[in-house]
Design an enzyme around this catalytic site. Structure first.
Site, PDB file in Angstrom:
ATOM      1  N   CYS A 106       0.821  -1.210   0.000  1.00 10.97           N
ATOM      2  CA  CYS A 106       0.000   0.000   0.000  1.00 10.97           C
ATOM      3  C   CYS A 106       0.851   1.253   0.000  1.00 10.97           C
ATOM      4  O   CYS A 106       0.911   1.963  -0.988  1.00 10.97           O
ATOM      5  CB  CYS A 106      -0.954   0.002   1.191  1.00 10.97           C
ATOM      6  SG  CYS A 106      -0.137  -0.150   2.780  1.00 10.97           S
ATOM      7  N   CYS A 107       1.523   1.538   1.078  1.00 15.41           N
ATOM      8  CA  CYS A 107       2.254   2.806   1.153  1.00 15.41           C
ATOM      9  C   CYS A 107       3.491   2.728   2.032  1.00 15.41           C
ATOM     10  O   CYS A 107       4.068   3.756   2.357  1.00 15.41           O
ATOM     11  CB  CYS A 107       1.364   3.922   1.679  1.00 15.41           C
ATOM     12  SG  CYS A 107      -0.133   4.158   0.753  1.00 15.41           S
ATOM     13  N   GLY A 108       3.898   1.555   2.493  1.00  9.20           N
ATOM     14  CA  GLY A 108       5.059   1.502   3.356  1.00  9.20           C
ATOM     15  C   GLY A 108       4.825   2.135   4.713  1.00  9.20           C
ATOM     16  O   GLY A 108       5.667   2.849   5.230  1.00  9.20           O
TER      17      GLY A 108
ATOM     18  N   GLU B 281       6.561   9.866   0.962  1.00  3.77           N
ATOM     19  CA  GLU B 281       7.541   8.810   0.715  1.00  3.77           C
ATOM     20  C   GLU B 281       7.982   8.810  -0.740  1.00  3.77           C
ATOM     21  O   GLU B 281       9.169   8.676  -1.046  1.00  3.77           O
ATOM     22  CB  GLU B 281       6.968   7.446   1.089  1.00  3.77           C
ATOM     23  CG  GLU B 281       7.966   6.325   0.856  1.00  3.77           C
ATOM     24  CD  GLU B 281       7.412   4.972   1.204  1.00  3.77           C
ATOM     25  OE1 GLU B 281       8.230   4.077   1.495  1.00  3.77           O
ATOM     26  OE2 GLU B 281       6.188   4.787   1.182  1.00  3.77           O
TER      27      GLU B 281
END
Length: 282
Positions: free
Chosen positions: A124-126, A227
């Site tokens: 998903c997004c870390g 990120e």
């Protein structure tokens, strides 16, 4: 843009178990449309877990699309500050069947949990990074002072070319796309279920092939999160284009790191959020 490796030693890369990892699987579904329900067979993108060991220490498990795994490992380790050049790798062993990558460095490192931490980074997004902005990001993400100037037609063209480059996205709709570009052409495209993974695959290739960054542009399909923005900065690239939106924190970082952020590149239009001096609007 590309420099010669010269006589520098190349790390030993091997695959202990070569398998054909599927990127898609077929599945029967029920499709509803305009009051009509029918059975269909569709193609769905796969997920793959790759655990990375550095000098015998378990470092991270990446959930990813099983392609370009060597570049993913190299790019991720560079983004985390574990290495800065390809020649720092003594060996890289991939066991695709077991989902494991073993990296040995020329100068062995000890994984400091206060510095990195053991994480499970999903597609998903870390979100596993608790000390996200403070230690490694502050040390590695520097202001980008040299970058090309890009015209509106080039912005629109690069996003269109990036989208056309991904057969897997057209088939499944389940991956993010990212491309390394000059202002005039797409040089390299990668895809992954994780948008950060797609960027790491580009970064790994950039490190292996020693591409300098001052003339490069990133074209990207997903949301520009903090990120994502930090990864682009660590690559030393000053312009990021996306068909999607940025976040407020990403734009704060872009202001500080002198990155030009262009979002909502769609149907011939776009929005310039930061450092517009690199976009030839007049």
């Amino acid at each position: 843009m590309k420099t010669r490796r010269g006589d520098l030693p190349c790390p030993h890369v091997e695959r202990s178990a070569v398998v054909d990892l599927p990127q898609i699987v077929k599945r029967r579904i029920l499709r509803y449309e305009n009051g009509v329900t029918e059975q269909r067979e569709v193609e769905v993108v796969t997920e793959y877990a790759l655990t990375v060991f550095v000098d015998g220490q378990e470092f991270v498990t990446l959930v990813c699309t099983p392609s370009d795994l060597e570049d993913l490992v190299i790019g991720f380790l560079a983004s985390e500050g574990v290495l800065t050049s390809y020649e720092e790798i003594r060996s890289l062993t991939l066991s695709e069947e077991d989902g494991v990558a073993y990296v040995r460095l020329v100068t062995p490192v000890t994984i400091d949990p206060q510095m990195f931490g053991k994480r499970y980074i999903a597609s998903c997004c870390g979100k596993g990074r608790q000390s996200f902005y403070f230690y490694q990001d502050a040390a590695l993400a520097k202001p980008v002072e040299v970058a090309p100037v890009i015209a509106p037609r080039q912005i629109v063209s690069l996003i269109e070319r990036m989208q056309r480059a991904s057969d897997l996205f057209r088939t499944t709709g389940g991956v993010h796309n990212a491309s390394l570009c000059t202002v005039d052409q797409v040089l390299l495209s990668r895809f992954d279920i994780g948008r950060h993974n797609a960027l790491d695959k580009l970064y790994g290739y950039q490190i292996r092939e020693k591409w300098t960054s001052d003339k490069l542009v990133i074209a990207f399909s997903g949301r520009i999160s903090s990120e994502v923005l930090l990864k682009v900065a660590k690559m030393g690239i000053g312009i990021v284009l996306s068909k999607s939106a940025p976040t407020a924190l990403a734009l704060q970082i872009a202001d500080d790191l002198q990155l030009t952020t262009v979002g909502f590149v769609r149907r011939g239009a776009f929005s310039v959020y930061t450092h517009p001096e690199r976009v030839q609007l007049l």
